[in-house]
Scaffold this active site. Structure first.
Site, PDB file in Angstrom:
ATOM      1  N   ASP A 209       0.852  -1.193   0.000  1.00 52.79           N
ATOM      2  CA  ASP A 209       0.000   0.000   0.000  1.00 52.79           C
ATOM      3  C   ASP A 209       0.887   1.243   0.000  1.00 52.79           C
ATOM      4  O   ASP A 209       1.732   1.409   0.877  1.00 52.79           O
ATOM      5  CB  ASP A 209      -0.911  -0.021   1.235  1.00 52.79           C
ATOM      6  CG  ASP A 209      -2.090   0.922   1.101  1.00 52.79           C
ATOM      7  OD1 ASP A 209      -1.892   2.078   0.656  1.00 52.79           O
ATOM      8  OD2 ASP A 209      -3.218   0.516   1.447  1.00 52.79           O
TER       9      ASP A 209
ATOM     10  N   SER B 235      -7.224   4.059  -1.125  1.00 51.52           N
ATOM     11  CA  SER B 235      -6.941   2.619  -1.112  1.00 51.52           C
ATOM     12  C   SER B 235      -8.184   1.778  -1.370  1.00 51.52           C
ATOM     13  O   SER B 235      -8.074   0.630  -1.799  1.00 51.52           O
ATOM     14  CB  SER B 235      -6.323   2.205   0.226  1.00 51.52           C
ATOM     15  OG  SER B 235      -5.028   2.742   0.318  1.00 51.52           O
TER      16      SER B 235
ATOM     17  N   THR C 217      -7.877  -2.139   1.885  1.00 48.76           N
ATOM     18  CA  THR C 217      -7.265  -3.024   0.886  1.00 48.76           C
ATOM     19  C   THR C 217      -7.781  -4.463   0.977  1.00 48.76           C
ATOM     20  O   THR C 217      -8.343  -4.974   0.003  1.00 48.76           O
ATOM     21  CB  THR C 217      -5.724  -2.953   0.967  1.00 48.76           C
ATOM     22  OG1 THR C 217      -5.333  -1.583   1.031  1.00 48.76           O
ATOM     23  CG2 THR C 217      -5.072  -3.627  -0.213  1.00 48.76           C
TER      24      THR C 217
ATOM     25  N   GLU D 115      -0.941  -8.084   1.903  1.00 47.62           N
ATOM     26  CA  GLU D 115      -0.714  -6.640   1.889  1.00 47.62           C
ATOM     27  C   GLU D 115       0.327  -6.170   2.901  1.00 47.62           C
ATOM     28  O   GLU D 115       0.258  -6.503   4.081  1.00 47.62           O
ATOM     29  CB  GLU D 115      -2.025  -5.885   2.194  1.00 47.62           C
ATOM     30  CG  GLU D 115      -1.835  -4.379   2.078  1.00 47.62           C
ATOM     31  CD  GLU D 115      -2.920  -3.541   2.740  1.00 47.62           C
ATOM     32  OE1 GLU D 115      -3.629  -4.053   3.620  1.00 47.62           O
ATOM     33  OE2 GLU D 115      -3.025  -2.356   2.381  1.00 47.62           O
TER      34      GLU D 115
ATOM     35  N   ASP E 232      -1.441   0.004  -4.730  1.00 41.38           N
ATOM     36  CA  ASP E 232      -2.721   0.624  -5.087  1.00 41.38           C
ATOM     37  C   ASP E 232      -2.529   2.064  -5.545  1.00 41.38           C
ATOM     38  O   ASP E 232      -3.318   2.611  -6.301  1.00 41.38           O
ATOM     39  CB  ASP E 232      -3.705   0.533  -3.913  1.00 41.38           C
ATOM     40  CG  ASP E 232      -3.088   0.935  -2.579  1.00 41.38           C
ATOM     41  OD1 ASP E 232      -1.877   1.261  -2.541  1.00 41.38           O
ATOM     42  OD2 ASP E 232      -3.816   0.940  -1.575  1.00 41.38           O
ATOM     43  N   HIS E 233      -1.434   2.684  -5.058  1.00 41.99           N
ATOM     44  CA  HIS E 233      -1.080   4.079  -5.381  1.00 41.99           C
ATOM     45  C   HIS E 233       0.233   4.369  -4.689  1.00 41.99           C
ATOM     46  O   HIS E 233       0.707   3.549  -3.893  1.00 41.99           O
ATOM     47  CB  HIS E 233      -2.158   5.046  -4.872  1.00 41.99           C
ATOM     48  CG  HIS E 233      -2.443   4.863  -3.408  1.00 41.99           C
ATOM     49  ND1 HIS E 233      -1.572   5.271  -2.417  1.00 41.99           N
ATOM     50  CD2 HIS E 233      -3.463   4.245  -2.764  1.00 41.99           C
ATOM     51  CE1 HIS E 233      -2.050   4.930  -1.245  1.00 41.99           C
ATOM     52  NE2 HIS E 233      -3.201   4.283  -1.425  1.00 41.99           N
TER      53      HIS E 233
ATOM     54  N   HIS F 125      -1.712  10.933  -0.872  1.00 40.41           N
ATOM     55  CA  HIS F 125      -1.303  10.066  -1.975  1.00 40.41           C
ATOM     56  C   HIS F 125      -0.876  10.915  -3.159  1.00 40.41           C
ATOM     57  O   HIS F 125      -1.239  12.083  -3.252  1.00 40.41           O
ATOM     58  CB  HIS F 125      -2.470   9.165  -2.413  1.00 40.41           C
ATOM     59  CG  HIS F 125      -2.986   8.293  -1.318  1.00 40.41           C
ATOM     60  ND1 HIS F 125      -4.170   7.609  -1.400  1.00 40.41           N
ATOM     61  CD2 HIS F 125      -2.463   8.003  -0.097  1.00 40.41           C
ATOM     62  CE1 HIS F 125      -4.361   6.932  -0.282  1.00 40.41           C
ATOM     63  NE2 HIS F 125      -3.342   7.156   0.527  1.00 40.41           N
TER      64      HIS F 125
END
Ligand code: MG
Ligand code: ZN
Length: 383
Positions: free
Chosen positions: A65, A106, A159, A273, A320-321, A347
């Site tokens: 993440d 997320s 997530t 994760e 995810d980013h 983010h």
């Protein structure tokens, strides 16, 4: 002095306003430091690159993440120039934009990766009309594959939730926990015990889990001893602690889950994760980012060990980013010192890397939409 205290108070107040969705960030923000001065390094093994199978029977999806290229390179520098990720020869980039925002959160990022559909920020396994979308994990279950989720956050957090729950809003933790009961997931390990036990509806979902044949465990050593059967590992009440303070061990949890799921003859799907790389990024804390990325890389090492032996397992590592708009502005491969710089407490919009290993890995190269990662997995597993 007074001015300094005021500045800190103002910062804490302001950061709470920005990130009020999650309380863990308050803790992270206190320990803000930009330089990782070096630490214990680990040896990285080299794994074979030839696979007899053309298509995977098992998929290990690993999401760091908030893990952009800077986070990976910071960890690589900290470990003296090598990571388990070096074994991944197929590399691409994922575009992470959500349906309603250039910068994803997320939940939308997780849902894109779990369903192959872009949705709005905050959405958990639902489309832009808040209608439930079947996830890869649910499709895998329907086909008789074994399934699992492992996370260093609460297992109900955005997530992992994106793979198993269907809720209009990521903050509905108790509803997300209840959604676990509607599935037949084989193994899940993370935090979030209280979302199953201290609920407004008065239910104790761990009783239902036990009734459904799950071993419900809270101790890492006990969890690691489980060799078969259904397993619900709910270690922390909410989120697991920061590395190395947490009782939950991500590499050990990954290894435990893989050994259980690997017994299913039809194959399995698991999402693992490294949740807190993101929280280190939010805090602009290089020590936090590096420690969490290295921990995630060691979990990748466990996945590689399994996949190399198995020969029919595809591993995909992505994010995810990106978080923090991080850059690496200094470092030393000998000592492992890394200096990070950050452009945001949130983010960023930049593409994130995709690393893949195993049969089918060649499908995850070039510049892709995050949704194409899911579509490829669905196709390769025949879901
Ligand atoms: Mg997460
Ligand atoms: Zn975040």
């Amino acid at each position: 002095m007074k001015l300094k205290l005021f500045a800190i108070a103002a910062f804490l107040f302001f950061s709470q306003q920005i990130f009020s969705q999650d309380s863990y960030l308050k803790v992270a923000a206190k320990d803000s430091t930009k330089v990782y001065t070096g630490g214990i390094k680990y040896e990285v093994k080299t794994f074979p690159q030839k696979f007899e199978a053309k298509k995977p029977q098992n998929v290990i999806m690993m999401i760091g993440d908030g893990m952009g290229l800077a986070q990976v390179f910071a960890a690589l520098t900290a470990n003296g120039g090598q990571l388990y990720l070096d074994n991944f020869k197929h590399i691409g980039f994922s575009k992470t934009q959500s349906s309603d925002d250039f910068i994803t959160d997320s939940a939308a990022g997780g849902t894109a990766l779990s369903t192959g559909q872009k949705t709005y920020n905050g959405a958990i396994g639902v489309n832009t009309d808040t209608v439930a979308i079947k996830t890869i994990l649910e499709m895998a279950e329907d086909k008789g594959l074994a399934t699992g989720l492992v996370s260093t956050s609460a297992i109900t957090h955005a997530t992992p939730a994106s793979y198993i729950a269907h809720q209009g809003s990521r903050g509905s933790y108790e509803d997300i926990a209840a959604d676990f009961m509607k599935t037949d997931i084989d193994v899940f390990i993370g935090g979030g015990y209280k979302h199953f036990t201290q609920r407004k509806d008065g239910r104790d979902l761990t009783r239902d889990l036990q009734h459904n044949g799950y071993q419900v465990l809270r101790d890492m050593d006990e969890i690691a001893r489980v060799k078969s059967g259904k397993l619900a590992g709910l270690i922390a009440d909410e989120h697991n602690d920061v590395y190395p303070n947490r009782k939950m061990d991500l590499p050990r949890s990954t290894e435990t889950a893989l050994n259980i799921l690997g017994q299913n003859k039809k194959g399995f799907f698991i999402m693992v994760e490294g949740s807190q790389i993101d929280w280190g990024g939010h805090a602009n804390n290089t020590i936090y980012v590096v420690n969490e990325t290295l921990d995630f890389d060691r979990a990748i090492g466990k996945a590689l060990e399994f996949a190399a032996k198995d020969g029919e397992t595809l591993i995909i590592v992505t994010a995810d980013h990106e978080t923090g708009g991080m850059a690496v502005v200094g470092g030393d491969l000998k000592s492992g010192m890394v200096k990070g710089a950050y452009t945001t407490g949130g983010h960023s919009a930049i593409m994130v890397p995709i690393f893949s290993y195993g049969p089918g890995a060649e499908n995850f190269t070039g510049i892709m939409e995050n949704t194409d990662i899911a579509k490829n997995i669905i196709r390769l597993l025949g879901l």
